[in-house]
Design an enzyme around this catalytic site. Structure first.
Site, PDB file in Angstrom:
ATOM      1  N   SER A   1     -33.209  38.245 -70.021  1.00  0.00           N
ATOM      2  CA  SER A   1     -34.383  39.063 -70.344  1.00  0.00           C
ATOM      3  C   SER A   1     -34.454  39.395 -71.843  1.00  0.00           C
ATOM      4  O   SER A   1     -33.432  39.515 -72.505  1.00  0.00           O
ATOM      5  CB  SER A   1     -34.345  40.377 -69.559  1.00  0.00           C
ATOM      6  OG  SER A   1     -34.180  40.113 -68.189  1.00  0.00           O
TER       7      SER A   1
ATOM      8  N   GLU B   1     -42.375  42.071 -56.736  1.00  0.00           N
ATOM      9  CA  GLU B   1     -43.709  41.458 -56.778  1.00  0.00           C
ATOM     10  C   GLU B   1     -43.585  39.948 -57.014  1.00  0.00           C
ATOM     11  O   GLU B   1     -44.256  39.140 -56.368  1.00  0.00           O
ATOM     12  CB  GLU B   1     -44.564  42.087 -57.900  1.00  0.00           C
ATOM     13  CG  GLU B   1     -44.995  43.515 -57.646  1.00  0.00           C
ATOM     14  CD  GLU B   1     -43.861  44.526 -57.825  1.00  0.00           C
ATOM     15  OE1 GLU B   1     -42.864  44.202 -58.499  1.00  0.00           O
ATOM     16  OE2 GLU B   1     -43.966  45.640 -57.270  1.00  0.00           O
TER      17      GLU B   1
ATOM     18  N   GLU C   1     -28.050  34.814 -56.913  1.00  0.00           N
ATOM     19  CA  GLU C   1     -28.154  36.204 -57.325  1.00  0.00           C
ATOM     20  C   GLU C   1     -28.943  37.040 -56.333  1.00  0.00           C
ATOM     21  O   GLU C   1     -28.830  38.248 -56.326  1.00  0.00           O
ATOM     22  CB  GLU C   1     -28.842  36.217 -58.712  1.00  0.00           C
ATOM     23  CG  GLU C   1     -28.573  37.461 -59.484  1.00  0.00           C
ATOM     24  CD  GLU C   1     -29.348  37.516 -60.785  1.00  0.00           C
ATOM     25  OE1 GLU C   1     -29.453  36.505 -61.481  1.00  0.00           O
ATOM     26  OE2 GLU C   1     -29.848  38.610 -61.086  1.00  0.00           O
TER      27      GLU C   1
END
Ligand code: FAD
Length: 377
Positions: free
Chosen positions: A131, A364, A247
């Protein structure tokens, strides 16, 4: 046309019962304080080394790389027990869960020899640098750049939310090594950067509670030799998405708040609380069967992306509902400094809950994977 995932409910081979008993016996003699979300916030390098001595790290890695050649289902049993006990497993979690298997699958022989035995001994912890400040769900938009130089690459860019980088011996970095062109998944590569390193700054990002789990990691021209490229240059997207399958569906997506159920059960002296504990355990059992089913499919060499996404969506929402349910059935208030284990565990759970449905890909995004997998447009 929508089809349901082809997945058997999981079952464990009977011989895993003895392994489970051994893990329980080991944990009973270990002097840790159980905590919620122990796989992210409960780091104790000495405990990790003791697990390594027991042969419970790198379990699925081959013996020639210091591993133990055990099945993913045996590993499932061990990590299920560690999580249920709230043991301090955070230091080695990422290296054991995904970096070890990724180096085994994609690494050079030298990389395997260098990192895998140390991972299995609990002496090499990795952080994951995916990220960035403007790139989370849309991982293909990463802007950390790998510049070609003689003998290797120089990294320029910033990673954020990097769990455990302050304890890690190395970080696995996703960077853009070539412009994307028409295919934005092309031109991405993974680099192993041992820490500390010249040109790499690890800065804490403190949680609201003051806890230090996250970091910002800045690469200011850090040099990575060719020998530390993981896999093929340009193959980073495929490698990273394979890593995410490991993961997303393990017991850590169900059990982050299990300690609360245990503590409520110990003091559930009225019918409402007992019913609540029973209801939570019934749901947990169903989710566990699904998580085991994914572990079984991975063990058969399949890539059950859709069921893994389902398990993470349902499991992480369950973890959050545990906190709400327990709060409804006790007068105890969250208090990190309390002598009461339930007050402490509630404080840990309340602080960590917002991250459950974000880390490892937001719910989402996972629902998008499920919808596409079922053919929904
Ligand atoms: C506890 C924790 C530990 C973490 N550890 C690490 C780590 O070790 N290494 C690492 O690299 N990262 C780590 N992360 C970062 C994590 O992977 C990202 O937070 C996550 O991928 C979401 O990215 P973002 O925060 O940039 O949010 P964004 O991508 O900006 O999303 C913001 C919101 O918009 C929604 N959204 C975005 N795109 C869509 C879409 N297409 N459709 C529908 N909704 C959408 C998201 O669901 C979310 O609700 C960690 C995060 C947490 C919470």
């Amino acid at each position: 046309m929508a089809t349901l995932p082809d997945l058997d409910p999981g079952t464990l081979p009977p011989e895993t019962a003895a392994l489970r008993a051994r893990v329980r016996g080991f944990l009973a003699d270990e002097p840790f304080t159980p905590r919620c979300d122990c796989w992210l916030t409960g780091a104790d390098p000495a405990f990790s080394r003791r697990l390594g001595e027991q042969g419970w790290l790198g379990m699925t890695l081959p013996a020639r790389y210091g591993g133990h050649g055990r099945s993913p289902l045996e590993r499932f049993v061990v990590i299920e027990e560690l999580l249920a006990a709230g043991a301090p497993v955070g230091a080695h979690w990422i290296s054991d869960r995904q970096v070890g298997p990724s180096i085994l699958a994609n690494g050079t022989e030298e990389q395997r020899q260098e990192f895998l035995p140390a991972i299995a001994r609990g002496e090499c912890f990795f952080a994951i640098g995916m990220s960035e400040p403007d790139s989370g769900s849309d991982l293909a938009s990463v802007r950390t750049r790998a510049e070609r130089v003689p003998g290797g690459w120089r990294l320029h860019g910033t990673k954020v939310w990097t769990s455990g980088a302050h304890l890690a011996h190395a970080i696995l970095v996703l960077a853009r090594s070539a412009s994307a062109g028409d295919d934005r998944h092309a031109g991405l590569s993974q680099f192993i950067v041992p820490l500390p390193a010249e040109g790499v700054t690890v800065r804490p990002i403190l949680a609201m509670t003051g806890g230090h789990h996250f970091n910002e990691v800045v690469f200011d021209g850090a040099f990575v030799p060719d020998a530390m490229v993981l896999g093929q240059i340009g193959d980073g997207w495929r490698q990273v998405t394979a890593e995410l399958a490991y993961e997303r569906s393990g017991p850590e997506r169900l059990l982050s708040t299990f300690l609360l159920i245990r503590l409520l059960a110990e003091r559930a002296d009225e019918a409402g609380a007992r019913n609540a504990v029973g209801g939570l355990l019934a749901r947990l059992w169903a989710l566990r069967q699904a998580s085991l089913g994914v572990a079984g499919a991975l063990a058969q060499g399949r890539t059950p992306d859709l069921p893994a996404a389902l398990v993470k969506d349902l499991g992480t929402r369950f973890e959050r509902e545990v906190v709400e349910t327990v709060r409804r059935h006790t007068a105890v208030e969250p208090d990190p400094g309390s002598a009461d284990p339930l007050a402490r565990a509630l404080a840990e759970a309340v602080a960590q809950t917002p991250g459950f449905t974000l880390r490892g890909g937001t719910n989402e995004i996972l629902r998008g994977i499920v919808a596409r997998g079922l053919g929904v447009r």
